[in-house]
Design an enzyme around this catalytic site. Structure first.
Site, PDB file in Angstrom:
ATOM      1  N   CYS A   2       0.835  -1.203   0.000  1.00 27.48           N
ATOM      2  CA  CYS A   2       0.000   0.000   0.000  1.00 27.48           C
ATOM      3  C   CYS A   2       0.872   1.256   0.000  1.00 27.48           C
ATOM      4  O   CYS A   2       2.036   1.205   0.374  1.00 27.48           O
ATOM      5  CB  CYS A   2      -0.871   0.037   1.250  1.00 27.48           C
ATOM      6  SG  CYS A   2      -1.851  -1.428   1.485  1.00 27.48           S
ATOM      7  N   ARG A  27       4.726  -0.106  -6.453  1.00 30.93           N
ATOM      8  CA  ARG A  27       4.742  -0.998  -5.299  1.00 30.93           C
ATOM      9  C   ARG A  27       3.693  -2.103  -5.413  1.00 30.93           C
ATOM     10  O   ARG A  27       3.762  -3.085  -4.692  1.00 30.93           O
ATOM     11  CB  ARG A  27       4.508  -0.190  -4.018  1.00 30.93           C
ATOM     12  CG  ARG A  27       5.579   0.854  -3.787  1.00 30.93           C
ATOM     13  CD  ARG A  27       5.151   1.827  -2.721  1.00 30.93           C
ATOM     14  NE  ARG A  27       5.044   1.156  -1.438  1.00 30.93           N
ATOM     15  CZ  ARG A  27       6.033   1.083  -0.559  1.00 30.93           C
ATOM     16  NH1 ARG A  27       7.186   1.628  -0.823  1.00 30.93           N
ATOM     17  NH2 ARG A  27       5.867   0.467   0.586  1.00 30.93           N
ATOM     18  N   TRP A  77      -3.334  -2.592  -1.314  1.00 30.46           N
ATOM     19  CA  TRP A  77      -3.053  -3.975  -1.696  1.00 30.46           C
ATOM     20  C   TRP A  77      -3.781  -4.821  -0.648  1.00 30.46           C
ATOM     21  O   TRP A  77      -3.424  -4.780   0.538  1.00 30.46           O
ATOM     22  CB  TRP A  77      -1.547  -4.222  -1.658  1.00 30.46           C
ATOM     23  CG  TRP A  77      -1.093  -5.541  -2.195  1.00 30.46           C
ATOM     24  CD1 TRP A  77      -0.892  -5.867  -3.505  1.00 30.46           C
ATOM     25  CD2 TRP A  77      -0.738  -6.706  -1.430  1.00 30.46           C
ATOM     26  NE1 TRP A  77      -0.437  -7.163  -3.600  1.00 30.46           N
ATOM     27  CE2 TRP A  77      -0.337  -7.701  -2.348  1.00 30.46           C
ATOM     28  CE3 TRP A  77      -0.726  -7.005  -0.069  1.00 30.46           C
ATOM     29  CZ2 TRP A  77       0.074  -8.968  -1.952  1.00 30.46           C
ATOM     30  CZ3 TRP A  77      -0.313  -8.267   0.329  1.00 30.46           C
ATOM     31  CH2 TRP A  77       0.070  -9.235  -0.618  1.00 30.46           C
ATOM     32  N   ASN A 103      -1.514   2.017   6.123  1.00 29.36           N
ATOM     33  CA  ASN A 103      -0.666   0.908   5.658  1.00 29.36           C
ATOM     34  C   ASN A 103      -0.360   0.034   6.862  1.00 29.36           C
ATOM     35  O   ASN A 103      -0.086   0.562   7.945  1.00 29.36           O
ATOM     36  CB  ASN A 103       0.683   1.420   5.133  1.00 29.36           C
ATOM     37  CG  ASN A 103       0.578   2.080   3.780  1.00 29.36           C
ATOM     38  OD1 ASN A 103      -0.502   2.175   3.220  1.00 29.36           O
ATOM     39  ND2 ASN A 103       1.701   2.531   3.266  1.00 29.36           N
ATOM     40  N   GLY A 104      -0.337  -1.283   6.672  1.00 34.20           N
ATOM     41  CA  GLY A 104      -0.009  -2.177   7.790  1.00 34.20           C
ATOM     42  C   GLY A 104      -1.183  -3.069   8.129  1.00 34.20           C
ATOM     43  O   GLY A 104      -2.178  -3.110   7.395  1.00 34.20           O
ATOM     44  N   GLU A 487      16.618 -18.010  -9.383  1.00 35.02           N
ATOM     45  CA  GLU A 487      16.263 -16.615  -9.660  1.00 35.02           C
ATOM     46  C   GLU A 487      15.690 -16.465 -11.074  1.00 35.02           C
ATOM     47  O   GLU A 487      14.711 -15.739 -11.285  1.00 35.02           O
ATOM     48  CB  GLU A 487      17.508 -15.728  -9.463  1.00 35.02           C
ATOM     49  CG  GLU A 487      17.346 -14.256  -9.809  1.00 35.02           C
ATOM     50  CD  GLU A 487      16.247 -13.539  -9.045  1.00 35.02           C
ATOM     51  OE1 GLU A 487      15.699 -14.079  -8.090  1.00 35.02           O
ATOM     52  OE2 GLU A 487      15.902 -12.412  -9.462  1.00 35.02           O
ATOM     53  N   LYS A 491      11.986 -15.068 -11.867  1.00 39.04           N
ATOM     54  CA  LYS A 491      11.703 -13.929 -12.762  1.00 39.04           C
ATOM     55  C   LYS A 491      10.611 -14.303 -13.758  1.00 39.04           C
ATOM     56  O   LYS A 491       9.697 -13.537 -13.998  1.00 39.04           O
ATOM     57  CB  LYS A 491      12.951 -13.491 -13.537  1.00 39.04           C
ATOM     58  CG  LYS A 491      14.003 -12.751 -12.778  1.00 39.04           C
ATOM     59  CD  LYS A 491      13.664 -11.311 -12.452  1.00 39.04           C
ATOM     60  CE  LYS A 491      12.960 -11.180 -11.147  1.00 39.04           C
ATOM     61  NZ  LYS A 491      13.714 -11.163  -9.926  1.00 39.04           N
ATOM     62  N   GLU A 494       7.178 -14.605 -12.012  1.00 44.28           N
ATOM     63  CA  GLU A 494       6.649 -13.319 -11.544  1.00 44.28           C
ATOM     64  C   GLU A 494       5.990 -12.496 -12.640  1.00 44.28           C
ATOM     65  O   GLU A 494       4.935 -11.918 -12.427  1.00 44.28           O
ATOM     66  CB  GLU A 494       7.807 -12.453 -11.008  1.00 44.28           C
ATOM     67  CG  GLU A 494       8.255 -12.773  -9.640  1.00 44.28           C
ATOM     68  CD  GLU A 494       9.213 -11.702  -9.134  1.00 44.28           C
ATOM     69  OE1 GLU A 494      10.305 -11.556  -9.711  1.00 44.28           O
ATOM     70  OE2 GLU A 494       8.866 -11.030  -8.164  1.00 44.28           O
ATOM     71  N   HIS A 510      16.085 -37.390  -9.169  1.00 36.76           N
ATOM     72  CA  HIS A 510      15.469 -37.902  -7.938  1.00 36.76           C
ATOM     73  C   HIS A 510      13.976 -37.582  -7.866  1.00 36.76           C
ATOM     74  O   HIS A 510      13.396 -37.595  -6.775  1.00 36.76           O
ATOM     75  CB  HIS A 510      16.199 -37.338  -6.715  1.00 36.76           C
ATOM     76  CG  HIS A 510      17.632 -37.769  -6.630  1.00 36.76           C
ATOM     77  ND1 HIS A 510      17.994 -39.065  -6.343  1.00 36.76           N
ATOM     78  CD2 HIS A 510      18.779 -37.094  -6.858  1.00 36.76           C
ATOM     79  CE1 HIS A 510      19.314 -39.163  -6.368  1.00 36.76           C
ATOM     80  NE2 HIS A 510      19.820 -37.975  -6.687  1.00 36.76           N
ATOM     81  N   LYS A 610       5.941  -4.372  -4.507  1.00 36.23           N
ATOM     82  CA  LYS A 610       7.384  -4.127  -4.537  1.00 36.23           C
ATOM     83  C   LYS A 610       8.010  -4.382  -3.182  1.00 36.23           C
ATOM     84  O   LYS A 610       9.089  -4.947  -3.083  1.00 36.23           O
ATOM     85  CB  LYS A 610       7.657  -2.691  -4.996  1.00 36.23           C
ATOM     86  CG  LYS A 610       9.137  -2.363  -5.166  1.00 36.23           C
ATOM     87  CD  LYS A 610       9.771  -3.186  -6.279  1.00 36.23           C
ATOM     88  CE  LYS A 610      11.254  -2.968  -6.411  1.00 36.23           C
ATOM     89  NZ  LYS A 610      11.889  -4.054  -7.190  1.00 36.23           N
TER      90      LYS A 610
HETATM   91  C1  AGP Z   1      11.736 -10.005  -6.662  1.00 38.19           C
HETATM   92  O1  AGP Z   1      11.619  -9.926  -8.032  1.00 38.19           O
HETATM   93  C2  AGP Z   1      10.480 -10.043  -5.930  1.00 38.19           C
HETATM   94  N1  AGP Z   1       9.577  -9.055  -6.307  1.00 38.19           N
HETATM   95  C3  AGP Z   1      10.508 -10.439  -4.472  1.00 38.19           C
HETATM   96  O2  AGP Z   1      10.820 -11.787  -4.429  1.00 38.19           O
HETATM   97  C4  AGP Z   1      11.458  -9.678  -3.533  1.00 38.19           C
HETATM   98  O3  AGP Z   1      12.777 -10.007  -3.841  1.00 38.19           O
HETATM   99  C5  AGP Z   1      11.141 -10.072  -2.079  1.00 38.19           C
HETATM  100  O4  AGP Z   1       9.843  -9.672  -1.763  1.00 38.19           O
HETATM  101  C6  AGP Z   1      12.112  -9.478  -1.099  1.00 38.19           C
HETATM  102  O5  AGP Z   1      12.089  -8.099  -1.120  1.00 38.19           O
HETATM  103  P1  AGP Z   1      13.243  -7.247  -0.488  1.00 38.19           P
HETATM  104  O6  AGP Z   1      14.497  -7.544  -1.218  1.00 38.19           O
HETATM  105  O7  AGP Z   1      12.801  -5.820  -0.678  1.00 38.19           O
HETATM  106  O8  AGP Z   1      13.353  -7.616   0.962  1.00 38.19           O
END
Ligand code: AGP
Length: 615
Positions: A2, A27, A77, A103-104, A487, A491, A494, A510, A610
């Protein structure tokens, strides 16, 4: 997650708030809303989906407001209650005179809600936030003082909050308060701001004050007053924000993600500068505040992180153990929190986070701190909450990262880990001089190698097009590139929503091998000259024997690879130990071009935020 902006000042209130929210859009959110103080009335507008819907709504209804003098805006969010108009912020009290954005998460909202319902409050949403509105309104009815009402109310809240509150009968003030959620006050001339993050206000002012937990701010267009929960005034230092508003522009790229991928060579140079300039001199990591004697004795490191940062941490483990011989454990922050760890005063705990606001990692770091561990934070946000918990802080200097999918912050984190591992090896004298020289020499060359990849992406684009119709992918690698496979798969998941899983190549046989057939492409990361090349190659052959389509990511020039692999993504020659900084780049691009080809919302993928500020 948020986002909040509050504004009091001479500018056009609606467009200032909308611009602030636009700068927080990256975000991730599902609805948006704004409340305006206008001609003695509070006017509220909310829409579902993208911010453009709120902009259109306000444009349509602009004859409804005359000259708003202040306002608060929010992007939501969903946590409690589905994304819907009724659950979107701002929320009001029963009579609608008081508005709040939040927020929170309020943990005791159910109890509070029940109490307030018994007192006659009419709830309209399923959110925890609405409780705050009723609670403050109830206090306000006793004192007729909004600041006091907020102060008395927040004492009853458990959980995390950054809130902005306005009341019809207090037309000149916005009250903000925070606990375990970020909030800053932007200071201007004849105008002031409240925001949950820097980008919301960076276009208007570079001067800011960061609120700490349990502090309350009363903001008018000409004044800012900050107090503690007992009402004592606190004088706070005005800080200069570390961002340029320019960093929020795409600079001609179609998406922020592509811009950020292309920024990586400069980000690495930036990160190395001042720390590594002479391959015969020790790396200059003065950020690590542990003295040499303590570092020499250090034999246990724990690294905690989430998502992409967790993958950087896994590379960190590999190289710290390799270079410095120190035992390293890596764990997802959300798991670390819920077990009896052996962390103690002799442990160095490293928290890694792009945003510095990830709730799981913050909680894990606080837990480690309680056990007496020394805390080192590697982050892109030296102005974050996590950074404030650090004994030592390595800022990764990637510049603001707007795209939800982390790219340049990942390579910057990797570089910080290489510098840290070399620094530890130098203190421990665990590597000989020529190995250290070679490592440093090659580290300095890495930006050029990435530039080579970025200068011609035709093969990657071709591969993206040819493979974009597959619904599942497997990425395999071994050793220091296992995190690269994880990773790369993350990507792709995501931003394209294609199911992709990274596996240690040796684990394929396995179990996962059972899934292989012509519908499941396998991407193999293979660095010739390294200790894992031959093994990953034979694991790829095993996949071919099950009819899987194969993609190689390699620096090999062996023509025979073209007989085995359906596509070969070439990278410049690089040593295996440093290769994760290079191998991640084509995988970022592959994910980018597949998502782009499929017409996905690359910079703001669905359901993602984000920075994830809830556990
Ligand atoms: C990365 O592409 C993601 N959006 C997500 O996994 C992110 O890395 C994760 O939420 C951790 O965030 P941070 O590095 O801000 O702690």
């Amino acid at each position: 997650m948020c986002g909040i902006i509050g504004y009091a000042g001479y500018r056009d209130v609606v467009s200032t708030i909308l611009q602030g929210l636009t700068n927080l859009e990256y975000r991730g959110y599902d609805s948006a809303g704004i409340a305006l103080q206008d001609n003695g009335e509070i006017k509220i507008y909310k829409t579902l989906g993208k911010l453009v819907n709120l902009k259109n709504e306000l444009e349509k209804k602009k004859t409804e407001f005359e000259h708003p003098t202040m306002g608060i805006g929010h992007i939501r969010w969903a946590t409690h209650g589905s994304p819907s108009l009724v659950n979107a912020h701002p929320h009001t009290c029963t009579c609608g005179k008081l508005v709040v954005v939040h927020n929170g998460i309020i943990e005791n909202y159910k109890e509070l809600r029940e109490e307030l319902i018994n007192k006659g409050c009419k709830f309209r949403s399923q959110t925890d936030t609405e409780t705050i509105a009723h609670l403050i309104a109830e206090e306000y009815s006793k004192t007729k003082d909004l600041e006091a009402a907020v102060r008395n109310s927040v004492k009853k809240l458990q959980g995390a909050y950054a809130i902005c509150v306005m009341h019809k009968n207090a037309p000149d003030i916005i009250v903000g308060a925070r606990k375990h959620a970020p909030m800053l006050i932007g200071i201007g001339e004849g105008e002031n701001f409240i925001a949950s993050d820097t980008p919301a206000i960076i276009e208007y002012t570079k001067k800011a004050v960061y609120l700490d937990d349990n502090q309350i701010a009363v903001v008018t267009k000409n004044n800012v007053k900050i107090t503690d929960t007992n009402g004592n005034e606190i004088k706070k230092k005005i800080e200069i924000l570390p961002w340029e508003s320019m960093s929020l522009s795409k600079m001609g790229y179609k998406h922020f993600m592509l811009k950020e991928i292309n920024e990586q060579p400069d980000v690495i140079r930036n990160n190395l500068s001042g720390k590594l300039f002479d391959i015969d001199a020790p790396v200059n990591l003065k950020e690590v505040k542990l003295d040499k004697a303590a570092l020499k004795k250090l034999n246990k490191i724990e690294i905690i992180a989430c998502g992409t940062s967790l993958h950087a941490a896994m590379v960190g483990k590999y190289i710290i153990e390799d270079f410095a011989g120190i035992s390293v454990e890596v764990e997802a922050s959300s798991e670390y929190i819920y077990r009896k760890t052996t962390t103690d005063a002799s442990t160095l705990v490293v928290g890694v986070s792009q945003s510095g606001e990830t709730a799981d990692t913050i909680t894990a770091i606080k837990q480690a701190k309680k056990k007496g561990a020394k805390i080192l934070i590697i982050t892109n946000r030296p102005d974050s909450n996590m950074a404030r918990l650090a004994d030592s802080l390595i800022p990764v200097n990637a510049g603001i990262e707007v795209s939800v999918a982390a790219t340049k912050s990942y390579t910057a984190q990797l570089i910080s880990f290489y510098l840290l591992a070399i620094h530890l090896a130098e203190v421990k004298e665990s590597l000989d001089k020529s190995t250290l020289r070679n490592l440093k020499h090659e580290l300095i060359q890495l930006p050029y190698k990435i530039e080579e990849i970025l200068s011609d992406t035709t093969k990657i684009q071709e591969c993206a097009k040819n493979f974009s119709s597959y619904k599942n992918f497997i990425y395999i690698a071994r050793g220091v590139n296992l995190p690269t496979a994880l990773e790369g798969a993350l990507k792709l998941k995501e931003i394209s929503y294609i199911n992709a899983t990274g596996y240690a190549a040796g684990e394929l046989k396995h179990g996962p091998i059972a899934m292989l057939d012509e519908t499941m492409p396998v991407l193999s990361v293979m660095i010739p000259g390294g200790i894992t090349y031959e093994k990953v190659l034979s694991n790829s052959e095993e996949a071919k024997a099950r009819n899987a389509k194969l993609i190689a990511l390699t620096s090999s020039t062996d023509k025979a690879l073209y007989n085995l692999f359906d596509a070969v993504l070439k990278i410049p020659k690089v040593s295996e130990i440093l290769s994760p900084v290079i191998t991640c780049v084509p995988l970022q691009l592959l994910a980018y071009y597949i998502a782009e080809f499929l017409g996905k919302d690359v910079d703001q993928p669905r359901n993602l935020a984000k920075s994830v500020t809830v556990e």
